[in-house]
Structures are given as structure tokens and as C-alpha cells.
Design a protein around this motif. Sequence first.
Motif, PDB file in Angstrom:
ATOM      1  N   ALA A 153       0.847  -1.194   0.000  1.00  0.00           N
ATOM      2  CA  ALA A 153       0.000   0.000   0.000  1.00  0.00           C
ATOM      3  C   ALA A 153       0.877   1.237   0.000  1.00  0.00           C
ATOM      4  CB  ALA A 153      -0.893   0.004   1.234  1.00  0.00           C
ATOM      5  N   THR A 154       0.435   2.256  -0.738  1.00  0.00           N
ATOM      6  CA  THR A 154       1.221   3.486  -0.825  1.00  0.00           C
ATOM      7  C   THR A 154       0.288   4.686  -0.985  1.00  0.00           C
ATOM      8  OG1 THR A 154       2.785   4.726  -2.209  1.00  0.00           O
ATOM      9  CG2 THR A 154       1.513   3.035  -3.327  1.00  0.00           C
ATOM     10  N   PRO A 155       0.682   5.820  -0.420  1.00  0.00           N
ATOM     11  CA  PRO A 155      -0.120   7.025  -0.655  1.00  0.00           C
ATOM     12  C   PRO A 155       0.090   7.572  -2.066  1.00  0.00           C
ATOM     13  CG  PRO A 155       1.751   7.535   0.767  1.00  0.00           C
ATOM     14  CD  PRO A 155       1.779   6.054   0.533  1.00  0.00           C
ATOM     15  N   SER A 156       1.139   7.127  -2.754  1.00  0.00           N
ATOM     16  CA  SER A 156       1.418   7.627  -4.108  1.00  0.00           C
ATOM     17  C   SER A 156       2.138   6.560  -4.928  1.00  0.00           C
ATOM     18  CB  SER A 156       2.295   8.889  -4.034  1.00  0.00           C
ATOM     19  OG  SER A 156       2.884   9.146  -5.296  1.00  0.00           O
ATOM     20  N   GLY A 178     -11.306   6.225  -4.287  1.00  0.00           N
ATOM     21  CA  GLY A 178     -12.650   6.411  -3.740  1.00  0.00           C
ATOM     22  C   GLY A 178     -12.652   6.459  -2.219  1.00  0.00           C
ATOM     23  N   GLU A 179     -13.767   6.959  -1.693  1.00  0.00           N
ATOM     24  CA  GLU A 179     -13.886   7.198  -0.249  1.00  0.00           C
ATOM     25  C   GLU A 179     -13.924   5.903   0.550  1.00  0.00           C
ATOM     26  OE1 GLU A 179     -13.429  10.050   1.312  1.00  0.00           O
ATOM     27  OE2 GLU A 179     -13.032  10.734  -0.735  1.00  0.00           O
ATOM     28  N   THR A 180     -14.432   4.826  -0.056  1.00  0.00           N
ATOM     29  CA  THR A 180     -14.622   3.586   0.716  1.00  0.00           C
ATOM     30  C   THR A 180     -13.509   2.569   0.456  1.00  0.00           C
ATOM     31  OG1 THR A 180     -16.031   2.744  -1.042  1.00  0.00           O
ATOM     32  CG2 THR A 180     -17.135   3.841   0.793  1.00  0.00           C
ATOM     33  N   SER A 181     -12.383   3.046  -0.069  1.00  0.00           N
ATOM     34  CA  SER A 181     -11.276   2.128  -0.369  1.00  0.00           C
ATOM     35  C   SER A 181     -10.848   1.336   0.865  1.00  0.00           C
ATOM     36  CB  SER A 181     -10.079   2.932  -0.891  1.00  0.00           C
ATOM     37  OG  SER A 181      -8.969   2.068  -1.018  1.00  0.00           O
ATOM     38  N   PRO A 182     -10.639   0.017   0.720  1.00  0.00           N
ATOM     39  CA  PRO A 182     -10.185  -0.782   1.861  1.00  0.00           C
ATOM     40  C   PRO A 182      -8.757  -0.437   2.299  1.00  0.00           C
ATOM     41  CG  PRO A 182     -10.231  -2.131  -0.130  1.00  0.00           C
ATOM     42  CD  PRO A 182     -10.851  -0.805  -0.485  1.00  0.00           C
ATOM     43  N   VAL A 183      -8.056   0.342   1.480  1.00  0.00           N
ATOM     44  CA  VAL A 183      -6.669   0.681   1.823  1.00  0.00           C
ATOM     45  C   VAL A 183      -6.583   1.957   2.668  1.00  0.00           C
ATOM     46  CG1 VAL A 183      -4.340   0.927   0.851  1.00  0.00           C
ATOM     47  CG2 VAL A 183      -6.063  -0.320  -0.407  1.00  0.00           C
ATOM     48  N   ARG A 184      -7.691   2.701   2.730  1.00  0.00           N
ATOM     49  CA  ARG A 184      -7.658   3.995   3.435  1.00  0.00           C
ATOM     50  C   ARG A 184      -7.307   3.853   4.918  1.00  0.00           C
ATOM     51  NH1 ARG A 184      -8.388   8.401   0.790  1.00  0.00           N
ATOM     52  NH2 ARG A 184      -9.529   8.103  -1.155  1.00  0.00           N
ATOM     53  N   ALA A 185      -7.997   2.933   5.601  1.00  0.00           N
ATOM     54  CA  ALA A 185      -7.748   2.770   7.040  1.00  0.00           C
ATOM     55  C   ALA A 185      -6.305   2.334   7.284  1.00  0.00           C
ATOM     56  CB  ALA A 185      -8.720   1.747   7.628  1.00  0.00           C
ATOM     57  N   PHE A 186      -5.805   1.471   6.390  1.00  0.00           N
ATOM     58  CA  PHE A 186      -4.423   0.988   6.516  1.00  0.00           C
ATOM     59  C   PHE A 186      -3.439   2.162   6.420  1.00  0.00           C
ATOM     60  CE2 PHE A 186      -0.423  -0.631   4.844  1.00  0.00           C
ATOM     61  CZ  PHE A 186      -0.207  -1.785   5.586  1.00  0.00           C
ATOM     62  N   LEU A 187      -3.698   3.080   5.483  1.00  0.00           N
ATOM     63  CA  LEU A 187      -2.781   4.220   5.314  1.00  0.00           C
ATOM     64  C   LEU A 187      -2.917   5.236   6.445  1.00  0.00           C
ATOM     65  CD1 LEU A 187      -2.767   4.853   1.458  1.00  0.00           C
ATOM     66  CD2 LEU A 187      -0.924   3.945   2.858  1.00  0.00           C
ATOM     67  N   GLU A 188      -4.099   5.282   7.070  1.00  0.00           N
ATOM     68  CA  GLU A 188      -4.228   6.162   8.233  1.00  0.00           C
ATOM     69  C   GLU A 188      -3.315   5.662   9.354  1.00  0.00           C
ATOM     70  OE1 GLU A 188      -8.440   6.482   9.049  1.00  0.00           O
ATOM     71  OE2 GLU A 188      -8.687   7.553   7.142  1.00  0.00           O
ATOM     72  N   LYS A 189      -3.240   4.331   9.486  1.00  0.00           N
ATOM     73  CA  LYS A 189      -2.358   3.743  10.508  1.00  0.00           C
ATOM     74  C   LYS A 189      -0.896   3.771  10.085  1.00  0.00           C
ATOM     75  CE  LYS A 189      -4.763   0.374  13.368  1.00  0.00           C
ATOM     76  NZ  LYS A 189      -4.836  -1.056  13.722  1.00  0.00           N
ATOM     77  N   ASN A 190      -0.671   3.643   8.776  1.00  0.00           N
ATOM     78  CA  ASN A 190       0.703   3.580   8.234  1.00  0.00           C
ATOM     79  C   ASN A 190       0.821   4.626   7.124  1.00  0.00           C
ATOM     80  OD1 ASN A 190       1.414   0.702   9.448  1.00  0.00           O
ATOM     81  ND2 ASN A 190      -0.560   0.513   8.440  1.00  0.00           N
ATOM     82  N   PRO A 191       0.983   5.894   7.497  1.00  0.00           N
ATOM     83  CA  PRO A 191       0.889   6.981   6.504  1.00  0.00           C
ATOM     84  C   PRO A 191       1.904   6.884   5.358  1.00  0.00           C
ATOM     85  CG  PRO A 191       0.850   7.858   8.738  1.00  0.00           C
ATOM     86  CD  PRO A 191       1.206   6.405   8.855  1.00  0.00           C
ATOM     87  N   LYS A 192       3.038   6.256   5.596  1.00  0.00           N
ATOM     88  CA  LYS A 192       4.023   6.139   4.506  1.00  0.00           C
ATOM     89  C   LYS A 192       3.777   4.913   3.642  1.00  0.00           C
ATOM     90  CE  LYS A 192       7.728   8.796   6.490  1.00  0.00           C
ATOM     91  NZ  LYS A 192       9.078   8.805   7.057  1.00  0.00           N
ATOM     92  N   GLY A 193       2.769   4.116   4.019  1.00  0.00           N
ATOM     93  CA  GLY A 193       2.495   2.881   3.287  1.00  0.00           C
ATOM     94  C   GLY A 193       3.199   1.713   3.923  1.00  0.00           C
ATOM     95  N   GLY A 194       3.128   0.571   3.258  1.00  0.00           N
ATOM     96  CA  GLY A 194       3.790  -0.615   3.793  1.00  0.00           C
ATOM     97  C   GLY A 194       3.243  -1.878   3.176  1.00  0.00           C
ATOM     98  N   GLN A 195       3.821  -2.991   3.592  1.00  0.00           N
ATOM     99  CA  GLN A 195       3.401  -4.291   3.077  1.00  0.00           C
ATOM    100  C   GLN A 195       1.948  -4.540   3.484  1.00  0.00           C
ATOM    101  OE1 GLN A 195       6.702  -7.026   3.512  1.00  0.00           O
ATOM    102  NE2 GLN A 195       5.191  -8.619   3.894  1.00  0.00           N
TER     103      GLN A 195
END
Length: 140
Positions: free
Chosen positions: A11-14, A61-78
Motif C-alpha cells: 500500500a502506498t499514498p502515491s 474512492g472514499e470507501t477504499s479498503p486501503v484507506r484505514a491501513f494508510l491512516e495507521k501507516n501513513p508512509k504505506g507498507g506491506q
Amino acid sequence: MIGKLNHVGVATPSIEESVKLYRDILGATSIGEKFVMEEQGVWVCFVNLPNSQIELIEPYGETSPVRAFLEKNPKGGQHHVCFEVENIEAARDDLVAKGAAVLNGGKPRIGAHGVPVIFVHPKDMGGVLVELMETPTSHP
Ligand SMILES: C[C@@H](C(=O)O)C(=O)SCCNC(=O)CCNC(=O)[C@H](O)C(C)(C)COP(=O)(O)OP(=O)(O)OC[C@H]1O[C@@H](n2cnc3c(N)ncnc32)[C@H](O)[C@@H]1OP(=O)(O)O
Ligand SMILES: [Co+2]
């Protein structure tokens, strides 16, 4: 039941920024175009390796399953690992019979490789989100 490791989801913010890491720092030479998977709520970009792929995923989109993960891991991650299985319904039924929580009510969705995929909740897999996908060649 599981076969080849198909990909590791990251997962990545960009995606653009992550592509630079894999291309310029790690020297990956085969990187696909970014595309959207609306139903899955993600932008996807594959880094192709000789024996596997890294699947870069960015929220769509607003309901992406990756959103919560990035809130916890703002730089992304495995984010997940994906294994191939011969038959997705058989794999799903086997997991449910063993008590594992298969997400989306156990209903397979078409994934980024054009074949059906399911996800097993990380709470039932030692903290690892597991994706299973039907082996591309075994699908018509
Ligand atoms: C395109 C496709 C393809 O390859 O074809 C893809 O891969 S799409 C890839 C994106 N799509 C998906 O991921 C679809 C399946 N994923 C989901 O439905 C969701 O992301 C869940 C896995 C259910 C997580 O949802 P949510 O964040 O709302 O959490 P929840 O309340 O159910 O559970 C929270 C607990 O799970 C942990 N958790 C959440 N995401 C995690 C992850 N990726 N790896 C490991 N643990 C994770 C949280 O830290 C938390 O732990 P604690 O309780 O200890 O704090
Ligand atoms: Co995936």
C-alpha cells in the motif's frame, strides 16, 4: 492447497513515488502502467520480477479498503500476500469449513489479473492479510 506466490501487495499514498523507489533505488526494469480497479477501490501498478510481482496499491474512492491501513501507516507498507489456487470456490469452502473469516461474505471478485480473488481476514492468518487468486491459466 496454496500454490505459487503470485504477488506481494504494497500500500502506498502515491504510486508515482513508490515506482521511483522500485525503479531508481532497487533497479526494477519492468513496471506496468497504473490502472484503476473501481470495484476493489484501488489504483494498481505492477512491478514485474522474474519470479513474482509487487502490486503497488493506492486508495481509489472514499470507501477504499486501503484507506484505514494508510491512516495507521501513513508512509504505506506491506499490505497483503497473494497465493494462487486451482479453484477459488473450492478454496473458499475449505477455508470457511476451517473457520477462517473470508471477506466480502466469501463472494469472489475479479482481481487485477482478470481472475476471481478472495481475501482472508488478517486476524485469522497471524496478522497477515491473505489474498487467494485462481491461477490465471486454469481460468477460461
Ligand atoms: C486488486 C486486488 C488484486 O490483487 O487483484 C487487490 O489486491 S486489492 C487490495 C485491497 N483490497 C483489500 O484489501 C480487500 C480486503 N480487505 C479488507 O476488507 C479490509 O482491508 C480488512 C482486511 C478487513 C481490514 O479492514 P479494516 O481496516 O476496516 O479493519 P478491521 O476493523 O476489520 O480489522 C482491524 C484489524 O486488522 C488489521 N489490519 C487491517 N489491514 C491489515 C493488513 N493489510 N494487514 C494486516 N493487518 C491488517 C488492523 O491493524 C486491525 O488490527 P488490530 O485489531 O490489532 O488493531
Ligand atoms: Co492483490
